[in-house]
Write a protein that holds these residues in place. Structure first.
Motif, PDB file in Angstrom:
ATOM      1  N   ASP A  93      19.737   0.872  -6.538  1.00 33.68           N
ATOM      2  CA  ASP A  93      18.816  -0.155  -6.047  1.00 33.68           C
ATOM      3  C   ASP A  93      17.550   0.435  -5.452  1.00 33.68           C
ATOM      4  O   ASP A  93      16.475  -0.162  -5.549  1.00 33.68           O
ATOM      5  N   ARG A  94      17.658   1.597  -4.848  1.00 39.93           N
ATOM      6  CA  ARG A  94      16.459   2.208  -4.272  1.00 39.93           C
ATOM      7  C   ARG A  94      15.460   2.576  -5.363  1.00 39.93           C
ATOM      8  O   ARG A  94      14.245   2.412  -5.186  1.00 39.93           O
ATOM      9  N   VAL A  95      15.954   3.050  -6.500  1.00 34.99           N
ATOM     10  CA  VAL A  95      15.067   3.368  -7.626  1.00 34.99           C
ATOM     11  C   VAL A  95      14.383   2.098  -8.130  1.00 34.99           C
ATOM     12  O   VAL A  95      13.169   2.076  -8.398  1.00 34.99           O
ATOM     13  N   ILE A  96      15.146   1.013  -8.265  1.00 36.99           N
ATOM     14  CA  ILE A  96      14.584  -0.259  -8.727  1.00 36.99           C
ATOM     15  C   ILE A  96      13.505  -0.750  -7.768  1.00 36.99           C
ATOM     16  O   ILE A  96      12.436  -1.219  -8.185  1.00 36.99           O
ATOM     17  N   TRP A  97      13.762  -0.616  -6.461  1.00 34.27           N
ATOM     18  CA  TRP A  97      12.804  -1.077  -5.454  1.00 34.27           C
ATOM     19  C   TRP A  97      11.511  -0.239  -5.498  1.00 34.27           C
ATOM     20  O   TRP A  97      10.408  -0.781  -5.440  1.00 34.27           O
ATOM     21  N   GLN A  98      11.643   1.064  -5.627  1.00 33.32           N
ATOM     22  CA  GLN A  98      10.460   1.923  -5.681  1.00 33.32           C
ATOM     23  C   GLN A  98       9.622   1.621  -6.917  1.00 33.32           C
ATOM     24  O   GLN A  98       8.382   1.586  -6.854  1.00 33.32           O
ATOM     25  N   GLU A  99      10.278   1.385  -8.040  1.00 35.07           N
ATOM     26  CA  GLU A  99       9.541   1.042  -9.270  1.00 35.07           C
ATOM     27  C   GLU A  99       8.805  -0.278  -9.111  1.00 35.07           C
ATOM     28  O   GLU A  99       7.659  -0.416  -9.555  1.00 35.07           O
ATOM     29  N   TYR A 100       9.444  -1.232  -8.457  1.00 37.68           N
ATOM     30  CA  TYR A 100       8.805  -2.533  -8.238  1.00 37.68           C
ATOM     31  C   TYR A 100       7.598  -2.396  -7.307  1.00 37.68           C
ATOM     32  O   TYR A 100       6.538  -2.987  -7.559  1.00 37.68           O
ATOM     33  N   LEU A 101       7.752  -1.607  -6.257  1.00 36.19           N
ATOM     34  CA  LEU A 101       6.633  -1.398  -5.334  1.00 36.19           C
ATOM     35  C   LEU A 101       5.428  -0.802  -6.050  1.00 36.19           C
ATOM     36  O   LEU A 101       4.291  -1.260  -5.881  1.00 36.19           O
ATOM     37  N   GLU A 102       5.658   0.230  -6.830  1.00 39.07           N
ATOM     38  CA  GLU A 102       4.546   0.947  -7.461  1.00 39.07           C
ATOM     39  C   GLU A 102       3.960   0.192  -8.647  1.00 39.07           C
ATOM     40  O   GLU A 102       2.734   0.198  -8.850  1.00 39.07           O
TER      41      GLU A 102
ATOM     42  N   VAL B 250       4.271  -3.200  -9.374  1.00 39.82           N
ATOM     43  CA  VAL B 250       3.895  -4.605  -9.172  1.00 39.82           C
ATOM     44  C   VAL B 250       3.156  -4.814  -7.847  1.00 39.82           C
ATOM     45  O   VAL B 250       2.016  -5.262  -7.828  1.00 39.82           O
ATOM     46  N   VAL B 251       3.811  -4.467  -6.740  1.00 36.24           N
ATOM     47  CA  VAL B 251       3.228  -4.760  -5.425  1.00 36.24           C
ATOM     48  C   VAL B 251       1.927  -4.005  -5.213  1.00 36.24           C
ATOM     49  O   VAL B 251       0.932  -4.570  -4.727  1.00 36.24           O
ATOM     50  N   ARG B 252       1.887  -2.747  -5.580  1.00 36.95           N
ATOM     51  CA  ARG B 252       0.687  -1.921  -5.359  1.00 36.95           C
ATOM     52  C   ARG B 252      -0.534  -2.473  -6.076  1.00 36.95           C
ATOM     53  O   ARG B 252      -1.665  -2.371  -5.572  1.00 36.95           O
ATOM     54  N   GLU B 253      -0.335  -3.074  -7.240  1.00 36.34           N
ATOM     55  CA  GLU B 253      -1.452  -3.541  -8.051  1.00 36.34           C
ATOM     56  C   GLU B 253      -1.823  -4.993  -7.790  1.00 36.34           C
ATOM     57  O   GLU B 253      -2.786  -5.494  -8.375  1.00 36.34           O
ATOM     58  N   ARG B 254      -1.095  -5.676  -6.946  1.00 34.88           N
ATOM     59  CA  ARG B 254      -1.319  -7.112  -6.764  1.00 34.88           C
ATOM     60  C   ARG B 254      -2.409  -7.357  -5.714  1.00 34.88           C
ATOM     61  O   ARG B 254      -2.363  -6.806  -4.618  1.00 34.88           O
ATOM     62  N   ASP B 255      -3.383  -8.180  -6.054  1.00 33.51           N
ATOM     63  CA  ASP B 255      -4.485  -8.496  -5.142  1.00 33.51           C
ATOM     64  C   ASP B 255      -3.968  -9.176  -3.881  1.00 33.51           C
ATOM     65  O   ASP B 255      -3.138 -10.092  -3.944  1.00 33.51           O
ATOM     66  N   GLY B 256      -4.463  -8.703  -2.751  1.00 29.64           N
ATOM     67  CA  GLY B 256      -4.110  -9.312  -1.475  1.00 29.64           C
ATOM     68  C   GLY B 256      -2.778  -8.860  -0.913  1.00 29.64           C
ATOM     69  O   GLY B 256      -2.344  -9.378   0.130  1.00 29.64           O
ATOM     70  N   TRP B 257      -2.132  -7.890  -1.556  1.00 25.45           N
ATOM     71  CA  TRP B 257      -0.812  -7.434  -1.112  1.00 25.45           C
ATOM     72  C   TRP B 257      -0.839  -6.006  -0.569  1.00 25.45           C
ATOM     73  O   TRP B 257       0.203  -5.382  -0.403  1.00 25.45           O
ATOM     74  N   LYS B 258      -2.027  -5.464  -0.271  1.00 27.88           N
ATOM     75  CA  LYS B 258      -2.103  -4.082   0.196  1.00 27.88           C
ATOM     76  C   LYS B 258      -1.346  -3.882   1.504  1.00 27.88           C
ATOM     77  O   LYS B 258      -0.672  -2.869   1.705  1.00 27.88           O
TER      78      LYS B 258
END
Length: 376
Positions: free
Chosen positions: A346-355, A357-365
């Motif tokens: 799960d930690r691998v899945i979470w890190q992949e999602y952060l980098e 999806v979350v990192r590239e999403r406007d307003g989510w910095k």
């Protein structure tokens, strides 16, 4: 071994009655139930506190003719609630089925509160639930002293509901061993509970019915026998259809829980609630909300109930260790704990999602930075 214990009253030192942390539904919403009862002029089944229409209104919310606002207890398809309520007005028991976090227990409690005015006739199902929890047990001191008698018998919540014409509840039915489950068959089909030790039986009076809940994820644990399943009408409670519906559910429950814990209302908290719900839905569905990026799903359920827990904890952090405003840093640790159940996969899945999806999403910095900080 079943032992009869007299209830005791515990009061604080000041002598004032202790305030329950989480009142039963019939206590928490007593004013709404009373208002519905006064204005409810529709036919009521035997021993029901409200008509089926009023029970559905209590669960789904509405405005009464005198202007009284009934708050929604369940946000979902109206027809499902109507089917559930109608089932309880027949001789069929009700089985609420769904994945974890779809409000099965919540709906069960509120149905019992609205129908019978008492949601406490409850059997909690576990792998160790004995048959006595569904049928009856014995006060062994009286049994040894005087032999089998009605005075020595300890009725189960189900037996009490049968005798009083009320609604009993069985939580997590599929966690109960199969042989114990099947003790419900005679109760639900014959509406009778034999007591062979006394040569007697308890016959259910009009108004009796039973609500059971079961978890979709528990299939294969203790599946219901075909004979028992036939005694139930099954209503499947779905996950919220849209982000807006889930945000609404989380917001309402967090507000209710926050009031009971004396937490201040979080100004502008809806933005963080929406982010928590979005993260949970995307990881749960295995795809981003725009449908462009496929995602791996973690091992946890990431249910609406878990989103409520994450936001409530964040609200407490903001109130006690922040400025009272719910921010990304207040919910980040809770999200990490909900997503990463398996420390390796799960930690691998979470890190992949952060980098990805979350990192590239406007307003989510700010959210990205907070999640990176607690994930380090």
């Amino acid at each position: 071994m079943t032992v009869s214990v007299e209830p005791t009253s515990v009061e604080p030192k000041q002598g004032k009655p202790a305030e329950a942390l989480r009142p039963h539904a019939e206590e928490a919403f007593a004013d709404e139930l009373a208002a519905l009862a006064v204005q409810d002029d529709r036919p009521r089944p035997a021993r029901w506190k409200l008509s089926p229409w009023a029970v559905a209104t209590y669960l789904l919310g509405g405005v009464l003719p005198d202007g009284t606002v009934i708050t929604p207890k369940y946000v979902g398809p109206r027809r499902l609630v109507e089917v559930a309520v109608t089932t309880l007005a027949t001789d069929r028991a009700l089985l609420l089925l769904g994945v974890p976090g779809t409000a099965k227990t919540w709906v069960s409690e509120h149905l019992a509160a609205a129908v019978s005015g008492d949601s406490t006739l409850l059997v909690q199902g576990t792998a160790g639930t004995p048959e006595e929890a569904i049928r009856y047990g014995w006060n062994y001191a009286q049994l040894l002293a005087n032999g089998p008698s009605r005075d020595a018998l300890v009725p189960s919540p189900v037996m009490r509901a049968m005798a009083e014409g009320m609604t009993a509840r069985v939580e997590e039915l599929t966690r109960i061993p199969a042989d114990v489950q099947d003790s419900l068959i005679t109760i639900l089909s014959e509406k009778t509970l034999p007591i062979p030790e006394l040569g007697q039986e308890v016959q259910a009076v009009r108004g009796f019915n039973l609500i059971a809940t079961a978890n979709d994820r528990d299939r294969g644990v203790n599946d219901l026998s075909s004979a028992l399943r036939r005694r139930f009408n099954t209503v499947v409670l779905p996950l919220p259809e849209s982000v807006e519906a889930e945000v609404d559910i989380v917001s309402r429950r967090v507000e209710q829980i926050g009031r009971s814990l004396d937490l201040p209302a979080a100004p502008d908290g809806i933005a963080e609630i929406r982010r928590v719900v979005t993260v949970f839905r995307e990881l749960r569905d295995g795809v981003t909300s725009d449908g462009r990026t496929k995602l791996k799903s973690p091992s946890g359920t990431l249910s609406t109930a878990e989103a409520i827990s994450v936001v409530t904890n964040g609200l407490a952090l903001a109130a006690h260790f922040g400025d009272g405003v719910l921010r990304a840093g207040d919910v980040a640790a809770g999200i990490l704990g909900a997503v990463v159940r398996d420390p390796a996969a799960d930690r691998v899945i979470w890190q992949e999602y952060l980098e990805a999806v979350v990192r590239e999403r406007d307003g989510w910095k700010d959210f990205y930075r907070a999640c990176r900080e607690v994930s380090a």
